[in-house]
Scaffold this motif. Structure first.
Motif, PDB file in Angstrom:
ATOM      1  N   ASN A  31       0.821  -1.217   0.000  1.00 22.44           N
ATOM      2  CA  ASN A  31       0.000   0.000   0.000  1.00 22.44           C
ATOM      3  C   ASN A  31       0.852   1.263   0.000  1.00 22.44           C
ATOM      4  N   ASP A  32       2.078   1.172   0.559  1.00 26.05           N
ATOM      5  CA  ASP A  32       2.941   2.345   0.629  1.00 26.05           C
ATOM      6  C   ASP A  32       3.331   2.874  -0.743  1.00 26.05           C
ATOM      7  N   ILE A  33       3.293   2.005  -1.769  1.00 26.62           N
ATOM      8  CA  ILE A  33       3.593   2.505  -3.107  1.00 26.62           C
ATOM      9  C   ILE A  33       2.389   2.437  -4.053  1.00 26.62           C
ATOM     10  N   ARG A  34       1.520   1.422  -3.887  1.00 23.86           N
ATOM     11  CA  ARG A  34       0.422   1.307  -4.847  1.00 23.86           C
ATOM     12  C   ARG A  34      -0.664   2.352  -4.617  1.00 23.86           C
ATOM     13  N   VAL A  35      -0.944   2.714  -3.374  1.00 20.01           N
ATOM     14  CA  VAL A  35      -1.958   3.742  -3.128  1.00 20.01           C
ATOM     15  C   VAL A  35      -1.515   5.102  -3.658  1.00 20.01           C
ATOM     16  N   PRO A  36      -0.294   5.571  -3.353  1.00 16.06           N
ATOM     17  CA  PRO A  36       0.139   6.844  -3.946  1.00 16.06           C
ATOM     18  C   PRO A  36       0.210   6.803  -5.473  1.00 16.06           C
ATOM     19  N   PHE A  37       0.576   5.660  -6.043  1.00 16.17           N
ATOM     20  CA  PHE A  37       0.634   5.543  -7.501  1.00 16.17           C
ATOM     21  C   PHE A  37      -0.751   5.757  -8.114  1.00 16.17           C
ATOM     22  N   ILE A  38      -1.757   5.100  -7.526  1.00 18.37           N
ATOM     23  CA  ILE A  38      -3.132   5.268  -8.010  1.00 18.37           C
ATOM     24  C   ILE A  38      -3.592   6.711  -7.801  1.00 18.37           C
ATOM     25  N   ARG A  39      -3.382   7.217  -6.578  1.00 17.64           N
ATOM     26  CA  ARG A  39      -3.818   8.582  -6.243  1.00 17.64           C
ATOM     27  C   ARG A  39      -3.179   9.623  -7.158  1.00 17.64           C
ATOM     28  N   ASP A  40      -1.866   9.597  -7.279  1.00 16.33           N
ATOM     29  CA  ASP A  40      -1.170  10.643  -8.029  1.00 16.33           C
ATOM     30  C   ASP A  40      -1.451  10.559  -9.526  1.00 16.33           C
ATOM     31  N   THR A  41      -1.608   9.333 -10.040  1.00  9.29           N
ATOM     32  CA  THR A  41      -1.958   9.185 -11.454  1.00  9.29           C
ATOM     33  C   THR A  41      -3.326   9.780 -11.727  1.00  9.29           C
ATOM     34  N   LEU A  42      -4.284   9.518 -10.851  1.00  4.91           N
ATOM     35  CA  LEU A  42      -5.636  10.058 -11.040  1.00  4.91           C
ATOM     36  C   LEU A  42      -5.651  11.573 -10.884  1.00  4.91           C
ATOM     37  N   LEU A  43      -4.869  12.096  -9.941  1.00  2.00           N
ATOM     38  CA  LEU A  43      -4.821  13.550  -9.765  1.00  2.00           C
ATOM     39  C   LEU A  43      -4.205  14.237 -10.973  1.00  2.00           C
ATOM     40  N   SER A  44      -3.277  13.559 -11.646  1.00  2.93           N
ATOM     41  CA  SER A  44      -2.660  14.160 -12.836  1.00  2.93           C
ATOM     42  C   SER A  44      -3.630  14.219 -14.009  1.00  2.93           C
ATOM     43  N   ILE A  45      -4.682  13.382 -13.951  1.00  6.05           N
ATOM     44  CA  ILE A  45      -5.690  13.344 -15.015  1.00  6.05           C
ATOM     45  C   ILE A  45      -6.825  14.317 -14.732  1.00  6.05           C
ATOM     46  N   ARG A  46      -7.196  14.448 -13.458  1.00  6.32           N
ATOM     47  CA  ARG A  46      -8.358  15.262 -13.083  1.00  6.32           C
ATOM     48  C   ARG A  46      -8.012  16.742 -13.071  1.00  6.32           C
ATOM     49  N   ASN A  47      -8.994  17.572 -13.402  1.00 10.91           N
ATOM     50  CA  ASN A  47      -8.797  19.021 -13.421  1.00 10.91           C
ATOM     51  C   ASN A  47      -8.946  19.643 -12.041  1.00 10.91           C
ATOM     52  N   HIS A  48      -9.679  18.984 -11.164  1.00  7.62           N
ATOM     53  CA  HIS A  48      -9.924  19.553  -9.840  1.00  7.62           C
ATOM     54  C   HIS A  48     -10.032  18.428  -8.820  1.00  7.62           C
ATOM     55  N   HIS A  49      -9.744  18.748  -7.569  1.00  8.72           N
ATOM     56  CA  HIS A  49      -9.957  17.777  -6.506  1.00  8.72           C
ATOM     57  C   HIS A  49     -10.220  18.513  -5.206  1.00  8.72           C
ATOM     58  N   GLN A  50     -10.865  17.814  -4.293  1.00 12.18           N
ATOM     59  CA  GLN A  50     -11.246  18.383  -3.008  1.00 12.18           C
ATOM     60  C   GLN A  50     -10.114  18.198  -2.015  1.00 12.18           C
ATOM     61  N   LEU A  51      -9.715  19.272  -1.356  1.00 14.63           N
ATOM     62  CA  LEU A  51      -8.624  19.216  -0.388  1.00 14.63           C
ATOM     63  C   LEU A  51      -8.982  18.253   0.740  1.00 14.63           C
ATOM     64  N   GLY A  52      -8.089  17.320   1.024  1.00 13.23           N
ATOM     65  CA  GLY A  52      -8.338  16.345   2.073  1.00 13.23           C
ATOM     66  C   GLY A  52      -9.022  15.086   1.575  1.00 13.23           C
ATOM     67  N   ASN A  53      -9.780  15.223   0.486  1.00 14.05           N
ATOM     68  CA  ASN A  53     -10.444  14.074  -0.139  1.00 14.05           C
ATOM     69  C   ASN A  53     -10.163  14.092  -1.644  1.00 14.05           C
ATOM     70  N   PRO A  54      -8.907  13.876  -2.029  1.00 10.38           N
ATOM     71  CA  PRO A  54      -8.519  14.080  -3.429  1.00 10.38           C
ATOM     72  C   PRO A  54      -9.250  13.198  -4.436  1.00 10.38           C
ATOM     73  N   LEU A  55      -9.767  12.051  -4.002  1.00 12.19           N
ATOM     74  CA  LEU A  55     -10.457  11.151  -4.933  1.00 12.19           C
ATOM     75  C   LEU A  55     -11.981  11.268  -4.813  1.00 12.19           C
ATOM     76  N   SER A  56     -12.441  12.303  -4.131  1.00 12.20           N
ATOM     77  CA  SER A  56     -13.878  12.514  -3.992  1.00 12.20           C
ATOM     78  C   SER A  56     -14.539  12.631  -5.356  1.00 12.20           C
ATOM     79  N   GLY A  57     -15.706  11.974  -5.513  1.00  9.36           N
ATOM     80  CA  GLY A  57     -16.438  12.027  -6.779  1.00  9.36           C
ATOM     81  C   GLY A  57     -16.111  10.890  -7.716  1.00  9.36           C
ATOM     82  N   LEU A  58     -15.094  10.080  -7.384  1.00  6.83           N
ATOM     83  CA  LEU A  58     -14.720   8.954  -8.244  1.00  6.83           C
ATOM     84  C   LEU A  58     -15.337   7.664  -7.730  1.00  6.83           C
TER      85      LEU A  58
END
Length: 288
Positions: A48-75
């Protein structure tokens, strides 16, 4: 398009299952041990120490906006082969709406039990005892993201599994896979050493014949209408219990693919010329 969906629904509802009964039995015997961080699944906990940030950061690089504290909100995320919820829970804490599915009912019971200790997850994470093909009919183009971590080396029909992933993903949706390469090194270290000598993985967990080379997996994905964006090597150090990103993909690797826009009835697109490589983000090794 409607005819195509109907045909695919019939195909998945009448075809044989992606689930291997022998694999189900293996995981059923260990279903109560998912959350023992020092036990049989310790390597998955530290992954999880590498796969969770990999998923999170890849998705954030694709999305135009995200909610502070809940970066994957709406997915809406589908965690296929979720086991006891080791990956579903951290994705839920990042704000995503997560559905975890697993054909082993005891795994789902364990996941539900552990989720109950965190009220934040009550509305964000739900679990269902099901195979992937069993939810296709009700879930066509439902999910923004699918994660299949340490799963494809256990399925009975990989091509059918990938086609099901394509069906339940929304257009431009992301698929994340982590798995084991099929090399001599992966046999020696992944089975002989890991299972038979030092025992960091329960003996009999893996069958080398079912390991999937990244080139083969990329071909299956791209012939099914998904475009591979990243293939990154991973390495587990049994002495430190930590995972790290590596250039070499000779053992474990992570792959990110995106569902192409509608390509007509077949959903087929031509494979891209060669594997693209994306370096993991600088925060990929950060513990969340």
């Amino acid at each position: 398009l409607l005819l195509f969906r109907f045909t695919m629904k019939r195909l998945f509802s009448t075809s044989h299952s992606t689930v291997d009964p022998k694999e189900m039995k293996k995981f059923q015997l260990l279903s109560h041990k998912w959350w023992d961080e020092e036990g049989e699944y310790s390597a998955l906990h530290s992954m999880n120490d590498i796969r969770v940030p990999f998923i999170r950061d890849t998705l954030l690089s694709i999305r135009n906006h995200h909610q502070l504290g809940n970066p994957l909100s709406g997915l809406k995320i589908l965690d296929v082969g979720c086991g006891g919820g080791l990956l579903s829970e951290p994705l839920g804490r990042l704000g995503a709406s997560v559905t975890g599915i697993d054909p082993v009912e005891d795994n789902i019971r364990t996941a539900d039990w552990h989720k109950s200790f965190d009220p934040i997850l009550a509305k964000r994470v739900q679990y269902k005892s099901s195979s992937l093909e069993e939810i296709v009919e009700e879930s066509v183009e439902t999910f923004d993201v699918i994660v299949a971590s340490e799963v494809v080396e256990h399925v009975a029909d990989l091509e059918m599994f990938i086609k099901c992933c394509y069906q339940v993903l929304k257009p431009e949706g992301s698929l994340f896979i982590t798995t084991i390469n099929k090399t001599q090194l992966s046999y020696v270290l992944g089975i002989v050493v890991a299972e038979k000598i030092i025992g960091i993985v329960p003996e009999g967990t893996h069958e080398w014949e079912k390991f999937v080379p990244p080139e083969e997996l990329q071909h299956l994905l791209e012939s099914s209408g998904l475009s591979v964006k990243a293939v990154n090597g991973m390495l587990y150090n049994p002495l430190t219990g930590a995972w790290s990103w590596r250039e070499s993909r000779s053992l474990n690797y992570a792959m990110h693919a995106v569902k192409c826009g509608h390509q007509g009835e077949s959903g087929h697109v031509e494979p891209s010329p060669g594997t693209q490589h994306q370096e993991p983000s600088a925060t990929a090794g950060t513990r969340l």
